[in-house]
Each structure stands twice: as C-alpha cells, then as structure tokens.
Design a protein around this motif. Structure first.
Motif, mmCIF file in Angstrom:
data_model
loop_
_atom_site.group_PDB
_atom_site.id
_atom_site.type_symbol
_atom_site.label_atom_id
_atom_site.label_comp_id
_atom_site.label_asym_id
_atom_site.label_seq_id
_atom_site.Cartn_x
_atom_site.Cartn_y
_atom_site.Cartn_z
ATOM 1 N N MET A 75 0.889 -1.084 0.032
ATOM 2 C CA MET A 75 -0.044 -0.012 0.017
ATOM 3 C C MET A 75 0.887 1.168 0.066
ATOM 4 S SD MET A 75 -3.002 -1.047 -0.423
ATOM 5 C CE MET A 75 -2.853 -2.425 -0.888
ATOM 6 N N ASP A 76 1.916 1.299 0.694
ATOM 7 C CA ASP A 76 2.994 2.443 0.713
ATOM 8 C C ASP A 76 3.375 2.630 -0.677
ATOM 9 O OD1 ASP A 76 2.679 2.539 3.561
ATOM 10 O OD2 ASP A 76 4.469 1.716 4.016
ATOM 11 N N LYS A 77 3.729 1.340 -1.355
ATOM 12 C CA LYS A 77 4.146 1.451 -2.772
ATOM 13 C C LYS A 77 3.128 2.011 -3.928
ATOM 14 C CE LYS A 77 7.684 -2.250 -2.625
ATOM 15 N NZ LYS A 77 7.762 -3.637 -2.886
ATOM 16 N N LYS A 78 1.787 1.827 -3.489
ATOM 17 C CA LYS A 78 0.773 2.252 -4.298
ATOM 18 C C LYS A 78 0.467 3.487 -4.047
ATOM 19 C CE LYS A 78 -3.100 0.438 -5.316
ATOM 20 N NZ LYS A 78 -4.352 -0.342 -5.318
ATOM 21 N N LYS A 80 2.746 5.764 -3.119
ATOM 22 C CA LYS A 80 3.974 6.481 -3.647
ATOM 23 C C LYS A 80 3.665 6.569 -5.316
ATOM 24 C CE LYS A 80 8.910 6.015 -4.716
ATOM 25 N NZ LYS A 80 10.052 5.318 -4.619
ATOM 26 N N LEU A 81 3.151 5.510 -6.148
ATOM 27 C CA LEU A 81 2.899 5.676 -7.409
ATOM 28 C C LEU A 81 1.793 6.841 -7.861
ATOM 29 C CD1 LEU A 81 3.046 1.794 -8.305
ATOM 30 C CD2 LEU A 81 4.535 3.721 -9.097
ATOM 31 N N LYS A 82 0.753 6.751 -6.694
ATOM 32 C CA LYS A 82 -0.415 7.575 -6.898
ATOM 33 C C LYS A 82 0.332 9.007 -7.140
ATOM 34 C CE LYS A 82 -4.204 4.860 -5.678
ATOM 35 N NZ LYS A 82 -5.060 4.916 -4.420
ATOM 36 N N LYS A 83 1.054 9.359 -5.943
ATOM 37 C CA LYS A 83 1.786 10.771 -6.142
ATOM 38 C C LYS A 83 2.781 10.916 -7.300
ATOM 39 C CE LYS A 83 1.760 10.995 -1.057
ATOM 40 N NZ LYS A 83 2.611 11.202 0.026
ATOM 41 N N GLU A 84 3.188 9.810 -7.717
ATOM 42 C CA GLU A 84 4.182 10.328 -9.062
ATOM 43 C C GLU A 84 3.151 10.356 -10.332
ATOM 44 O OE1 GLU A 84 6.567 6.740 -9.409
ATOM 45 O OE2 GLU A 84 7.693 7.124 -7.429
ATOM 46 N N ILE A 85 1.863 9.728 -10.253
ATOM 47 C CA ILE A 85 1.050 9.908 -11.366
ATOM 48 C C ILE A 85 0.695 11.377 -11.332
ATOM 49 C CG2 ILE A 85 -1.267 9.349 -12.384
ATOM 50 C CD1 ILE A 85 -0.453 6.427 -11.722
ATOM 51 N N ASP A 86 0.246 11.672 -10.064
ATOM 52 C CA ASP A 86 -0.180 13.136 -9.931
ATOM 53 C C ASP A 86 0.750 14.243 -10.519
ATOM 54 O OD1 ASP A 86 -2.811 12.408 -9.288
ATOM 55 O OD2 ASP A 86 -2.270 12.608 -6.960
ATOM 56 N N ALA A 87 1.959 13.986 -10.010
ATOM 57 C CA ALA A 87 3.253 14.879 -10.663
ATOM 58 C C ALA A 87 3.443 14.702 -11.869
ATOM 59 C CB ALA A 87 4.516 14.259 -9.880
ATOM 60 N N ILE A 88 3.107 13.606 -12.625
ATOM 61 C CA ILE A 88 3.378 13.555 -14.186
ATOM 62 C C ILE A 88 2.136 14.376 -14.820
ATOM 63 C CG2 ILE A 88 3.189 11.912 -16.025
ATOM 64 C CD1 ILE A 88 4.655 9.807 -14.336
ATOM 65 N N LYS A 104 2.685 3.190 -17.675
ATOM 66 C CA LYS A 104 3.700 2.441 -17.080
ATOM 67 C C LYS A 104 3.716 2.433 -15.487
ATOM 68 C CE LYS A 104 7.792 3.336 -19.885
ATOM 69 N NZ LYS A 104 9.156 3.820 -20.198
ATOM 70 N N LYS A 105 3.206 3.535 -14.976
ATOM 71 C CA LYS A 105 2.765 3.545 -13.534
ATOM 72 C C LYS A 105 1.615 2.884 -13.174
ATOM 73 C CE LYS A 105 6.095 6.331 -12.500
ATOM 74 N NZ LYS A 105 7.308 6.034 -11.627
ATOM 75 N N PHE A 106 0.414 2.784 -14.249
ATOM 76 C CA PHE A 106 -0.795 1.887 -13.868
ATOM 77 C C PHE A 106 -0.289 0.603 -13.954
ATOM 78 C CE2 PHE A 106 -3.372 5.802 -14.721
ATOM 79 C CZ PHE A 106 -3.897 5.670 -13.472
ATOM 80 N N LYS A 111 0.327 -4.755 -10.939
ATOM 81 C CA LYS A 111 1.087 -5.790 -10.566
ATOM 82 C C LYS A 111 0.862 -5.709 -8.880
ATOM 83 C CE LYS A 111 4.458 -5.785 -14.048
ATOM 84 N NZ LYS A 111 5.923 -5.600 -14.465
ATOM 85 N N LEU A 112 0.908 -4.542 -8.352
ATOM 86 C CA LEU A 112 0.848 -4.606 -6.827
ATOM 87 C C LEU A 112 -0.437 -5.025 -6.502
ATOM 88 C CD1 LEU A 112 2.499 -1.119 -6.069
ATOM 89 C CD2 LEU A 112 3.371 -3.415 -5.509
ATOM 90 N N ASP A 113 -1.580 -4.572 -6.999
ATOM 91 C CA ASP A 113 -2.887 -5.216 -6.835
ATOM 92 C C ASP A 113 -3.123 -6.709 -7.086
ATOM 93 O OD1 ASP A 113 -3.995 -2.517 -6.205
ATOM 94 O OD2 ASP A 113 -4.633 -2.161 -8.314
#
Length: 185
Positions: A75-78, A80-88, A104-106, A111-113
C-alpha cells in the motif's frame, strides 16, 4: 434600488452562513463509534459465530498481523505511485510522454494489486487451515450470506458491448432503459 439589492444580498449571505453553522453543529452532535471499536465488535461477532478457541484466535491474529505487514509495504508503494502519477499529470512534458509514463505507473499498480490479491488469498487459506470442518462449513455459509448481501446492494453491470458495436449513446450520456424487473412466481 441599490439599497434593496444590498439588503437582499446581505440577508442571503447571513441565511446561508447560519444554515451552514446549524448543519455543522448537528453533524458534530452525532456520535459515531470510533473505527477501532467497530472493528473489534465485528471481529468479536465473527469469532463468536465461528466458535473459535483461544488458540485459534491467537493463530488467527498472527496470520492477520503477518498479512497486514505484507500489505503495508504494498500500500505504501501504491501511494507513492499515485503521487508520481499526479506529479506527471501536472508536469509540462509532452502529452504522449505523459501518457506513456502514466501507463507504466498504472501497470506497476496493477502488479501491486495482483500481489495484494494473492496475499489476501493466501491469508484466507492459512486461516482456513486452523479451522475445524464444522467451522469451515460455517465460514462458507457466512461467505454465501455476505455475497447475497453484496449482490442485493450492488446490482450487476451490463456486460461490455451489450448494446452492440454501433451503440454510441454511452458517449453522450444516453443509455437505453434498464430491462423490466423479473416477475417472481
């Protein structure tokens, strides 16, 4: 005329403000049970219905803690990925590059899901290993009841392509009427 308009505007602002204040007070007065307390009650009723022994409860707690530990990192990785997507999304890069990076982030999130699903599945199997045959039967009954409650609250969605390949109403927000309810005999 200007005086009347200003008086009307002022009275509207005061009315809206007082309404919001009253609504805020009533929302504060509603006592809600803390989430932990609610979770404890659910767990206690679950344990009581399955008639778990103290040893089973201890083993179940260890299984739960192990799963929670594994899920926390996912969940921590997810997050982090959501924040990266928002930044992109907010960045000034080319739209095609944005789309590529976001996709790529999705994929990583999917994979995490999938890993999270596997962990939950394994935890369920581990939990069932500590149960007796009667308890397993009761658990199956509980799952069936839960599925029925879920289906009652969440009607099934129509399958993809149900209206044919030429149907374009969904793009405009126009959908065909739902089918008539089935008559019970």
């Amino acid at each position: 005329m200007k005086k009347i308009l200003s008086i009307l505007l002022l009275s509207a602002v005061l009315t809206i403000g007082s309404t919001q204040a009253i609504a805020g007070e009533s929302a504060d007065n509603i006592q809600q049970k803390p989430q932990k307390e609610q979770q404890m009650k659910v767990r206690e009723s679950f344990e009581k219905r399955l008639n778990l022994t103290e040893e089973q409860k201890t083993k179940a707690k260890k299984i739960h803690e192990k799963g929670a530990k594994q899920m926390k990192s996912l969940m921590d990785k997810k997050i982090k990925l959501k924040k990266e997507i928002d930044a992109i999304k907010k960045s000034d890069i080319d739209e095609t590059k944005k789309h590529e990076q976001i996709s790529k982030k999705f994929k990583e999130m999917r994979k995490l899901d999938k890993k999270a699903h596997e962990i939950r599945k394994q935890n369920g199997k581990d939990f069932e290993k500590i149960l007796t045959t009667e308890q397993k039967n009761e658990l199956a009954k509980m799952k069936s009841e839960g599925r029925k409650r879920f289906e009652k609250k969440h009607p099934p969605r129509p399958p993809f392509g149900m209206f044919g390949s030429g149907f374009k109403g969904g793009e405009k927000g126009i959908f065909p009427p739902p089918p008539p309810p089935k008559e019970e005999k």
